[in-house]
Design an enzyme around this catalytic site. Structure first.
Site, PDB file in Angstrom:
ATOM      1  N   LYS A  59       0.835  -1.208   0.000  1.00  0.00           N
ATOM      2  CA  LYS A  59       0.000   0.000   0.000  1.00  0.00           C
ATOM      3  C   LYS A  59       0.870   1.258   0.000  1.00  0.00           C
ATOM      4  CE  LYS A  59      -2.497  -2.741  -0.427  1.00  0.00           C
ATOM      5  NZ  LYS A  59      -2.499  -4.196  -0.342  1.00  0.00           N
ATOM      6  N   ILE A 193      -2.511  -9.803  -6.038  1.00  0.00           N
ATOM      7  CA  ILE A 193      -1.137  -9.267  -6.002  1.00  0.00           C
ATOM      8  C   ILE A 193      -0.726  -8.775  -7.390  1.00  0.00           C
ATOM      9  CG2 ILE A 193       1.305  -9.832  -5.627  1.00  0.00           C
ATOM     10  CD1 ILE A 193       0.452 -11.742  -3.431  1.00  0.00           C
ATOM     11  N   HIS A 452     -23.546  14.959   2.359  1.00  0.00           N
ATOM     12  CA  HIS A 452     -23.437  15.439   0.979  1.00  0.00           C
ATOM     13  C   HIS A 452     -22.421  16.565   0.911  1.00  0.00           C
ATOM     14  CE1 HIS A 452     -24.582  16.575  -3.056  1.00  0.00           C
ATOM     15  NE2 HIS A 452     -24.651  17.840  -2.655  1.00  0.00           N
TER      16      HIS A 452
HETATM   17  P1  FAD Z   1       1.408 -14.095   8.241  1.00  0.00           P
HETATM   18  O1  FAD Z   1       1.166 -12.659   8.132  1.00  0.00           O
HETATM   19  O2  FAD Z   1       1.982 -14.818   7.074  1.00  0.00           O
HETATM   20  O3  FAD Z   1       2.371 -14.257   9.495  1.00  0.00           O
HETATM   21  C1  FAD Z   1       2.908 -15.476   9.878  1.00  0.00           C
HETATM   22  C2  FAD Z   1       4.249 -15.220  10.539  1.00  0.00           C
HETATM   23  O4  FAD Z   1       4.696 -16.433  11.152  1.00  0.00           O
HETATM   24  C3  FAD Z   1       5.355 -14.829   9.567  1.00  0.00           C
HETATM   25  O5  FAD Z   1       6.095 -13.762  10.105  1.00  0.00           O
HETATM   26  C4  FAD Z   1       6.229 -16.060   9.474  1.00  0.00           C
HETATM   27  O6  FAD Z   1       7.580 -15.771   9.162  1.00  0.00           O
HETATM   28  C5  FAD Z   1       6.077 -16.616  10.886  1.00  0.00           C
HETATM   29  N1  FAD Z   1       6.330 -18.057  11.011  1.00  0.00           N
HETATM   30  C6  FAD Z   1       5.988 -19.042  10.146  1.00  0.00           C
HETATM   31  N2  FAD Z   1       6.343 -20.240  10.651  1.00  0.00           N
HETATM   32  C7  FAD Z   1       6.910 -19.991  11.863  1.00  0.00           C
HETATM   33  C8  FAD Z   1       7.474 -20.829  12.864  1.00  0.00           C
HETATM   34  N3  FAD Z   1       7.504 -22.154  12.731  1.00  0.00           N
HETATM   35  N4  FAD Z   1       7.988 -20.235  13.955  1.00  0.00           N
HETATM   36  C9  FAD Z   1       7.962 -18.876  14.113  1.00  0.00           C
HETATM   37  N5  FAD Z   1       7.436 -18.038  13.193  1.00  0.00           N
HETATM   38  C10 FAD Z   1       6.912 -18.601  12.089  1.00  0.00           C
HETATM   39  N6  FAD Z   1      -4.392  -8.893   3.192  1.00  0.00           N
HETATM   40  C11 FAD Z   1      -5.268  -7.893   3.449  1.00  0.00           C
HETATM   41  O7  FAD Z   1      -6.224  -8.090   4.213  1.00  0.00           O
HETATM   42  N7  FAD Z   1      -5.116  -6.654   2.893  1.00  0.00           N
HETATM   43  C12 FAD Z   1      -4.097  -6.389   2.044  1.00  0.00           C
HETATM   44  O8  FAD Z   1      -3.989  -5.264   1.553  1.00  0.00           O
HETATM   45  C13 FAD Z   1      -3.173  -7.412   1.745  1.00  0.00           C
HETATM   46  N8  FAD Z   1      -2.141  -7.179   0.909  1.00  0.00           N
HETATM   47  C14 FAD Z   1      -1.244  -8.171   0.664  1.00  0.00           C
HETATM   48  C15 FAD Z   1      -0.200  -7.909  -0.219  1.00  0.00           C
HETATM   49  C16 FAD Z   1       0.729  -8.890  -0.497  1.00  0.00           C
HETATM   50  C17 FAD Z   1       1.855  -8.584  -1.452  1.00  0.00           C
HETATM   51  C18 FAD Z   1       0.627 -10.159   0.140  1.00  0.00           C
HETATM   52  C19 FAD Z   1       1.651 -11.231  -0.108  1.00  0.00           C
HETATM   53  C20 FAD Z   1      -0.404 -10.434   1.009  1.00  0.00           C
HETATM   54  C21 FAD Z   1      -1.360  -9.444   1.272  1.00  0.00           C
HETATM   55  N9  FAD Z   1      -2.445  -9.665   2.116  1.00  0.00           N
HETATM   56  C22 FAD Z   1      -3.350  -8.680   2.354  1.00  0.00           C
HETATM   57  C23 FAD Z   1      -2.652 -10.967   2.774  1.00  0.00           C
HETATM   58  C24 FAD Z   1      -2.138 -10.896   4.227  1.00  0.00           C
HETATM   59  O9  FAD Z   1      -0.780 -10.531   4.202  1.00  0.00           O
HETATM   60  C25 FAD Z   1      -2.322 -12.235   4.910  1.00  0.00           C
HETATM   61  O10 FAD Z   1      -3.655 -12.671   4.787  1.00  0.00           O
HETATM   62  C26 FAD Z   1      -1.978 -12.116   6.378  1.00  0.00           C
HETATM   63  O11 FAD Z   1      -0.647 -11.682   6.537  1.00  0.00           O
HETATM   64  C27 FAD Z   1      -2.159 -13.451   7.087  1.00  0.00           C
HETATM   65  O12 FAD Z   1      -1.837 -13.293   8.426  1.00  0.00           O
HETATM   66  P2  FAD Z   1      -1.302 -14.505   9.296  1.00  0.00           P
HETATM   67  O13 FAD Z   1      -1.109 -13.971  10.664  1.00  0.00           O
HETATM   68  O14 FAD Z   1      -2.166 -15.684   9.103  1.00  0.00           O
HETATM   69  O15 FAD Z   1       0.105 -14.912   8.660  1.00  0.00           O
HETATM   70  P1  NAD Z   2      -4.811 -14.818  -6.266  1.00  0.00           P
HETATM   71  O1  NAD Z   2      -5.433 -16.126  -5.980  1.00  0.00           O
HETATM   72  O2  NAD Z   2      -5.511 -13.581  -5.921  1.00  0.00           O
HETATM   73  O3  NAD Z   2      -4.466 -14.720  -7.816  1.00  0.00           O
HETATM   74  C1  NAD Z   2      -3.681 -15.671  -8.472  1.00  0.00           C
HETATM   75  C2  NAD Z   2      -4.076 -15.659  -9.938  1.00  0.00           C
HETATM   76  O4  NAD Z   2      -3.114 -16.415 -10.646  1.00  0.00           O
HETATM   77  C3  NAD Z   2      -5.426 -16.311 -10.189  1.00  0.00           C
HETATM   78  O5  NAD Z   2      -6.222 -15.470 -10.979  1.00  0.00           O
HETATM   79  C4  NAD Z   2      -5.074 -17.602 -10.900  1.00  0.00           C
HETATM   80  O6  NAD Z   2      -6.064 -18.006 -11.820  1.00  0.00           O
HETATM   81  C5  NAD Z   2      -3.799 -17.215 -11.604  1.00  0.00           C
HETATM   82  N1  NAD Z   2      -2.919 -18.338 -11.919  1.00  0.00           N
HETATM   83  C6  NAD Z   2      -2.656 -19.440 -11.180  1.00  0.00           C
HETATM   84  N2  NAD Z   2      -1.740 -20.218 -11.805  1.00  0.00           N
HETATM   85  C7  NAD Z   2      -1.424 -19.586 -12.972  1.00  0.00           C
HETATM   86  C8  NAD Z   2      -0.534 -19.882 -14.043  1.00  0.00           C
HETATM   87  N3  NAD Z   2       0.220 -20.969 -14.031  1.00  0.00           N
HETATM   88  N4  NAD Z   2      -0.465 -19.006 -15.075  1.00  0.00           N
HETATM   89  C9  NAD Z   2      -1.215 -17.863 -15.083  1.00  0.00           C
HETATM   90  N5  NAD Z   2      -2.082 -17.542 -14.091  1.00  0.00           N
HETATM   91  C10 NAD Z   2      -2.172 -18.387 -13.043  1.00  0.00           C
HETATM   92  O7  NAD Z   2      -3.366 -14.899  -5.568  1.00  0.00           O
HETATM   93  P2  NAD Z   2      -2.243 -13.784  -5.361  1.00  0.00           P
HETATM   94  O8  NAD Z   2      -2.492 -12.619  -6.208  1.00  0.00           O
HETATM   95  O9  NAD Z   2      -0.951 -14.513  -5.443  1.00  0.00           O
HETATM   96  O10 NAD Z   2      -2.478 -13.360  -3.863  1.00  0.00           O
HETATM   97  C11 NAD Z   2      -2.513 -14.362  -2.840  1.00  0.00           C
HETATM   98  C12 NAD Z   2      -3.480 -13.990  -1.787  1.00  0.00           C
HETATM   99  O11 NAD Z   2      -2.943 -12.950  -0.977  1.00  0.00           O
HETATM  100  C13 NAD Z   2      -4.790 -13.408  -2.304  1.00  0.00           C
HETATM  101  O12 NAD Z   2      -5.697 -14.395  -2.688  1.00  0.00           O
HETATM  102  C14 NAD Z   2      -5.275 -12.666  -1.116  1.00  0.00           C
HETATM  103  O13 NAD Z   2      -5.914 -13.560  -0.259  1.00  0.00           O
HETATM  104  C15 NAD Z   2      -3.998 -12.160  -0.496  1.00  0.00           C
HETATM  105  N6  NAD Z   2      -3.805 -10.751  -0.884  1.00  0.00           N
HETATM  106  C16 NAD Z   2      -4.751  -9.849  -0.519  1.00  0.00           C
HETATM  107  C17 NAD Z   2      -4.611  -8.530  -0.888  1.00  0.00           C
HETATM  108  C18 NAD Z   2      -5.670  -7.553  -0.505  1.00  0.00           C
HETATM  109  O14 NAD Z   2      -6.464  -7.874   0.368  1.00  0.00           O
HETATM  110  N7  NAD Z   2      -5.715  -6.370  -1.090  1.00  0.00           N
HETATM  111  C19 NAD Z   2      -3.523  -8.113  -1.640  1.00  0.00           C
HETATM  112  C20 NAD Z   2      -2.593  -9.067  -2.017  1.00  0.00           C
HETATM  113  C21 NAD Z   2      -2.743 -10.383  -1.620  1.00  0.00           C
END
Ligand code: FAD
Ligand code: NAD
Length: 475
Positions: A59, A193, A452
């Site tokens: 973000k 993503i 509004h």
């Molecule tokens: P995580 O955030 O993955 O945290 C798990 C933590 O546990 C990590 O730090 C990991 O290193 C640690 N860990 C793993 N195994 C162990 C172990 N054995 N011992 C100790 N530590 C360990 N979601 C949204 O709602 N809004 C968004 O805008 C959004 N944007 C995203 C953008 C990107 C690029 C990505 C990749 C994801 C995004 N998400 C977003 C999804 C969001 O990040 C995840 O849904 C969320 O982080 C999940 O939270 P969690 O606590 O389950 O796990």
């Molecule tokens: P995603 O599931 O949103 O999108 C993956 C896309 O890749 C799908 O449309 C799928 O059909 C396509 N795909 C899969 N295999 C493929 C292939 N071999 N060739 C071409 N296309 C293929 O997954 P993501 O974008 O990796 O994000 C993972 C998750 O992280 C999201 O589902 C979401 O839960 C979380 N996330 C959330 C936010 C947010 O809330 N704004 C932002 C980023 C990530």
């Protein structure tokens, strides 16, 4: 209780684990939180994927790139002269790192304030709720918990013959650290993503191409709303190619050669950087010993019931590790609910009203069911929609793309879903979530006074439109 005995141990300090641990601390439970993540400076970096390489840094870059894009494309219409504007990528990345660091530090203070013991290292669950703790800077020891909460999050899926090196072929980590704007930026997967990171680098000037395996764009979104979004992305020159199967990619001479099939024939394209964003999977590797009693589903997620309890006594699992959407707020609510259940309260999360947001411009936000889902379930419904182009605020802002669509039960008018494509949709999807949590109707939303001029008036008008009585459009 000895020093290494706890009421509850959280393994994983993302939004699920850390929020749960803080709530457990508030409830007076002796709490240990173990998280392995370190920052570039080698210091503990709690906050998980979300804070370090997900929600927050993405973000930060989306906001920086949006400013740049607006200055270049939209400011002249406001009478602002913008000659000579340029982008300092180092500074943009530095700002993003600072935001993350500030929040990492804030979390560590919150752990102290709530008496949560925090260990930067790895945790592994064995039988009888024994947890092997391997600190990043110390010797292994065993801690035991009355309860253990698994909150290890998720890791990216990979695809065959496309090897991520995080220099040229990137996952989410590399895509947040590209040192200069790529001339050509390729993205595999037009999901959340792909669209967000594709938008960042496209706004900064990269020619951006997304390859999506499915024929249908954003299948979780209502079909007509997905079309509205797709049209906007086309205007922004995001080249989204549907129905493309990637065969492989290789790096040579600082370029990435991607080969793919568009359903008819094979093609090749060359990019400066390639992002692989094809979904994520639960991070169960080396988390649970075979004798822990915790079952994992065929999809590799930890099996839980509606309260996030696993198949093993007093062992819970939350967030990306389990069923349901992979979203930070869903993970946090589950962490908090589990802490409250452990403390004897009624912890509960309603997965039916989890809002989704894709932070493109316009943003795409939704909650509840789509038309397709309701038809499949045989539910009779009415819809109302309203375009931002018919709101005074949208026009005054010069940001009137998109629309709001509301779905309500045909018989009793109960709200069943809402989809918004529009600027700051993330902020006002909340009012529909609140209404749905209170089993509200479209008429409830229609009778609530909206200030509004605001963009949220489009929600009001869409609710009125369900009953064919919108004021600012023909019904
Ligand atoms: P995580 O955030 O993955 O945290 C798990 C933590 O546990 C990590 O730090 C990991 O290193 C640690 N860990 C793993 N195994 C162990 C172990 N054995 N011992 C100790 N530590 C360990 N979601 C949204 O709602 N809004 C968004 O805008 C959004 N944007 C995203 C953008 C990107 C690029 C990505 C990749 C994801 C995004 N998400 C977003 C999804 C969001 O990040 C995840 O849904 C969320 O982080 C999940 O939270 P969690 O606590 O389950 O796990
Ligand atoms: P995603 O599931 O949103 O999108 C993956 C896309 O890749 C799908 O449309 C799928 O059909 C396509 N795909 C899969 N295999 C493929 C292939 N071999 N060739 C071409 N296309 C293929 O997954 P993501 O974008 O990796 O994000 C993972 C998750 O992280 C999201 O589902 C979401 O839960 C979380 N996330 C959330 C936010 C947010 O809330 N704004 C932002 C980023 C990530």
């Amino acid at each position: 209780m000895s020093d290494n005995e706890f009421d509850v141990i959280f393994i994983g300090g993302g939004p699920g684990g850390y929020a749960g641990a803080i709530r457990a601390g508030q409830l007076g439970l002796k709490t240990l939180l173990i998280d392995d993540r370190q920052g570039e400076d080698g210091k503990p970096a709690p906050g998980g994927t979300c804070l370090n390489v997900g929600c927050i840094p993405s973000k930060a870059l989306l906001d920086s790139s949006k400013h740049f894009h607006h200055i270049q494309h939209d400011y002249t219409a406001h009478g602002i002269r913008t000659e000579g504007v340029s982008m300092d990528i180092d500074k943009m990345l530095e700002r993003k790192r600072k935001v993350v660091k500030q929040l990492n530090t804030g979390l560590i203070q919150l752990f102290k304030a709530n008496k949560v013991e925090f260990v930067n290292g790895r945790g592994k669950l064995f039988s009888e709720r024994q947890v092997e703790v391997s600190p990043n800077d110390g010797d292994k020891y065993t801690a035991s918990g009355g309860h253990v909460v698994l909150a290890a999050g998720s890791v990216p899926f990979s695809i065959p013959d496309v090897e991520v090196d995080n220099e040229y072929i990137l996952d989410n980590v590399g895509a947040l650290e590209i040192p200069e704007v790529p001339g050509r930026f390729g993205v595999i997967g037009a999901g959340v993503i792909g669209l967000e990171m594709g938008s960042v680098w496209s706004r900064l000037g990269a020619e951006t191409v997304l390859f999506e395996a499915l024929e249908e764009f954003l299948p979780a979104v209502d079909r007509d709303m997905a079309k509205v979004a797709q049209r906007e992305f086309k205007k922004q020159k995001l080249d989204i190619r549907m129905g493309c199967k990637v065969n492989g990619a290789e790096v040579a001479d600082g370029k990435v050669k991607l080969s793919y099939n568009d359903g008819k024939e094979d093609h090749e394209e060359v990019f400066d950087r390639l992002l692989v964003s094809v979904g994520r999977k639960a991070a169960t590797d080396n988390l649970i010993a075979d004798d822990s009693g915790v079952e994992v589903t065929d999809r590799g997620q930890v099996e839980v019931d509606a309260r996030c309890h696993t198949s093993a006594e007093n062992i819970w699992a939350i967030g990306d590790l389990v069923r349901g959407p992979m979203l930070a707020h869903k993970a946090s609510e589950e962490g908090i609910a589990v802490a409250e259940s452990i403390a004897g309260q009624a912890g509960h999360v309603n997965l039916e009203t989890v809002p989704w947001v894709i932070y493109t411009d316009p943003e795409i936000a939704w909650v509840g069911k789509t038309e397709a889902q309701l038809k499949e379930e045989g539910v009779e419904f009415r819809t109302g929609s309203f375009p931002f182009a018919a709101t005074g605020r949208g026009l005054a802002m010069g940001n009137a793309a998109g629309q709001v669509k509301i779905l309500a039960d045909a018989e009793n008018d109960e709200l069943l879903g809402c989809q918004i494509v529009g600027s700051t949709a993330s902020e006002f999807i909340g009012e529909v979530v609140v209404a749905m949590e209170f089993n509200g109707s479209a008429e409830d939303l229609a009778r609530i006074i909206h200030a509004h001029p605001t963009l949220s008036e489009a929600v009001h008008e869409a609710a009125l439109a369900v009953d064919k009585r919108a004021i600012h459009k023909a019904n």
